[in-house]
Write an enzyme that holds these catalytic residues in place. Structure first.
Site, short mmCIF file in Angstrom:
data_model
loop_
_atom_site.label_atom_id
_atom_site.label_comp_id
_atom_site.label_asym_id
_atom_site.label_seq_id
_atom_site.Cartn_x
_atom_site.Cartn_y
_atom_site.Cartn_z
N GLY A 254 0.79 -1.23 0.00
CA GLY A 254 0.00 0.00 0.00
C GLY A 254 0.82 1.27 0.00
O GLY A 254 2.05 1.26 0.04
N GLY B 140 6.43 7.24 6.91
CA GLY B 140 5.63 7.90 5.89
C GLY B 140 6.28 9.12 5.27
O GLY B 140 5.68 9.79 4.43
N ARG C 82 3.24 14.75 -7.16
CA ARG C 82 3.34 13.98 -8.39
C ARG C 82 1.94 13.63 -8.91
O ARG C 82 0.98 13.63 -8.14
CB ARG C 82 4.18 12.72 -8.19
CG ARG C 82 3.62 11.72 -7.18
CD ARG C 82 4.56 10.53 -6.99
NE ARG C 82 3.91 9.44 -6.27
CZ ARG C 82 4.42 8.23 -6.11
NH1 ARG C 82 5.62 7.96 -6.62
NH2 ARG C 82 3.77 7.30 -5.45
N ASP D 233 6.96 5.14 -9.34
CA ASP D 233 7.69 4.79 -8.11
C ASP D 233 9.20 4.76 -8.34
O ASP D 233 9.86 3.72 -8.21
CB ASP D 233 7.19 3.46 -7.55
CG ASP D 233 5.75 3.53 -7.11
OD1 ASP D 233 5.19 4.64 -7.05
OD2 ASP D 233 5.16 2.48 -6.82
N ASP E 13 4.05 -4.39 -7.25
CA ASP E 13 3.42 -3.20 -6.66
C ASP E 13 3.98 -1.92 -7.27
O ASP E 13 3.43 -0.84 -7.02
CB ASP E 13 3.60 -3.19 -5.14
CG ASP E 13 5.05 -3.30 -4.71
OD1 ASP E 13 5.63 -4.39 -4.91
OD2 ASP E 13 5.61 -2.33 -4.17
N ASN E 14 5.03 -2.02 -8.06
CA ASN E 14 5.59 -0.84 -8.73
C ASN E 14 5.32 -0.84 -10.23
O ASN E 14 5.90 -0.03 -10.95
CB ASN E 14 7.11 -0.78 -8.50
CG ASN E 14 7.48 -0.56 -7.05
OD1 ASN E 14 6.72 0.07 -6.31
ND2 ASN E 14 8.61 -1.08 -6.63
#
Length: 521
Positions: A105, A141, A198, A285, A275-276
């Site tokens: 995530g 984060g 972005r 990413d 996931d990328n």
């Protein structure tokens, strides 16, 4: 164009109409189930925020904003954008270095909204580095200045090289401390927190569907896949019983072509996890990426990749691995006949990749016709480059900058340093003879050959040493280098005085060999 920030408005969020949200409103790290997004508000920096750099083209051409907006503090901090919108962090999973990693995530990204511009294009805006989310795992984060500069510059560089990519509007930095062990060697240091604004047409990735299939959330898998098709693959009839095959076929084709484009400029992503990998087949990413300097097919930019799984030469086959995982995620939505068909679609990946690779490399060599032996001609050239450790970018560029006559080893000027190195190979003169004969058969002028090559082969790419140089300046509050490099990368095919004075087309400095990048940000 908007110059007064409060008058700028984000669009109605499509995601909220169809996709379920995490019912837990508190922001803490946890396993999330039966939803696609969690509501997460960006956590403001405690210290003053400074603008490091911005893309005029993104602000003007995508966000309909005048650069005067940069004078307004509320735009730089993005506090007011949240009015009337619901900021979201996305739940997804992924295969990392070949193994299923379960829930991942948006661990440091928040989608602050969607914007529909005057051309009717819908863009999703994200703040990367904006603080803790439910998906932060063991992280905080945040993102640091060095990695944020790399993402900001490279996403824009890739766009201007003609490669599908996310974009970057601004990068800001604070004095908030962020602790990072950059190379995971037990030496954490205090760095400065930064945020990149972005944007992309969509941030959905292969892992978006994988997590739902793995968790057995089949109804939600269908809902999300239908949502993706309806909103981003509009040529597909949503009522077609083979819509998932049509969707998969497009993703396979465009992923293969994206990676062929990566290979053509020597770009190595560094973390090719599912996931990328975008469902829209755009480069996303940016982490421990790198552009080839000397041509080394085994080049690995990521010091965390001990086994070289994501080396330059392995990127095409990793693409197959990733789209195969997408096929597996779609299986719960398919009947037995469709499952057989999806396997056939996957097998087509190799031919699609080879066709796009040769299409681009023909242009890189100035060819406008197709001949059977072209593949061998390219293969021999790359083998020579590998053995002589020739610079990837400048070898192709200098071939286009010189006339056919001056490509003979005895005629190459010293200024064409990369080609000069290549010309010492035993096969060089024989190869040049075959290359010249090939050019003569296609019956175009040498001037046209050079023009094709110089509009295909960049003179400037974001080499790691260039990025490192401006990162070090920025860490001392000198942001001018970042801004100048951005301008150069916006015109990578054009000879530029500033770039030449800084040696961006010269042999890399000796210290560049010792640079390292990792997954740490």
């Amino acid at each position: 164009m908007f110059t007064h920030f409060p008058s700028w408005r984000l669009a109605k969020q499509l995601h909220l109409e169809r996709l379920p949200l995490d019912p837990e409103k508190k922001n803490y790290v946890r396993e999330v189930k039966d939803c696609v997004f969690s509501v997460v508000y960006p956590i403001p920096f405690k210290t003053k925020v400074q603008l490091v750099a911005h893309s005029v083209k993104v602000l003007n051409q995508i966000l309909d904003l005048d650069t005067k907006i940069l004078d307004q503090t509320e735009f730089i901090s993005f506090g007011s954008v949240l009015e009337g919108t619901t900021p979201l962090s996305h739940r997804y999973g992924g295969h990392q270095f070949g193994s299923w990693a379960d829930q991942l995530g948006d661990g440091r990204a928040v989608m602050i909204g969607e914007y529909v511009n005057r051309k009717g294009e819908r863009w999703e805006l994200q703040l990367k580095g904006s603080g803790l989310t439910p998906y932060s795992r063991r992280g905080d984060g945040r993102a640091v200045l060095r990695s944020s500069i790399r993402e900001f510059l490279c996403s824009e560089a890739m766009y201007h090289l003609g490669i599908p990519t996310s974009r970057a509007a601004t990068i800001t930095v604070s004095n908030d401390p962020v602790i990072r062990d950059q190379f995971y060697d037990g030496h954490p240091v205090k760095e400065r927190g930064a945020i990149v604004l972005r944007l992309a047409r969509s941030w959905f990735r292969i892992g978006s569907l994988e997590i739902l299939a793995k968790k057995g959330e089949t109804e939600l898998l269908k809902t999300l896949t239908d949502f993706v098709i309806e909103n981003y693959f509009t040529a597909i009839d949503i009522n077609d019983e083979d819509k998932y095959l049509a969707f998969y076929s497009i993703v396979v084709k465009e992923t293969a072509e994206m990676i062929a484009k990566w290979q053509s400029v020597g770009f190595t992503h560094g973390v090719c996890n599912t996931d990328n990998f975008s469902l829209l087949s755009i480069t996303i990413d940016y982490g421990p990426f790198g552009f080839l300097e000397e041509y080394n097919p085994n080049f690995v930019p990521n010091t965390s990749d001990d086994e070289g799984m994501y080396s330059y030469k392995k990127q095409p086959e990793i693409g197959i691995f990733n789209v195969d995982k997408l096929a597996q995620a779609l299986v719960p939505l398919l009947d037995s006949n469709q499952i057989q068909q999806i396997e056939t679609i996957l097998k087509g990946y190799v031919q699609i990749y080879k066709q796009k690779f040769m299409e681009i490399f023909r242009r890189k060599l100035g060819f406008v016709t197709i001949e059977e032996d072209d593949e061998q001609l390219v293969a021999i050239l790359l083998k020579m480059m590998e053995e002589r450790k020739s610079d990837f970018t400048m070898t192709f560029r200098q071939m286009g900058e010189l006339s056919l006559k001056n490509l003979d080893s005895k005629n190459i000027p010293k200024s064409a340093w990369a080609l000069k190195r290549l010309s010492s190979h035993d096969w060089y003169n024989k190869w040049i003879k075959a290359y010249r004969q090939r050019q003569q058969r296609q019956n175009i002028s040498d001037e046209k050959r050079q023009n094709i090559m110089n509009n295909t082969n960049p003179r400037y790419v974001l080499r790691n040493w260039i990025a490192q140089k401006v990162i070090e300046q920025a860490e001392n509050n000198d942001f001018e280098g970042v801004r100048k490099v951005l301008k150069i990368l916006e015109n990578p095919f054009t000879l530029q005085k500033e770039a030449e004075e800084n040696g961006y087309a010269l042999p890399p400095p000796y210290w560049a060999k010792f640079l390292k990048v990792s997954c740490s940000s």
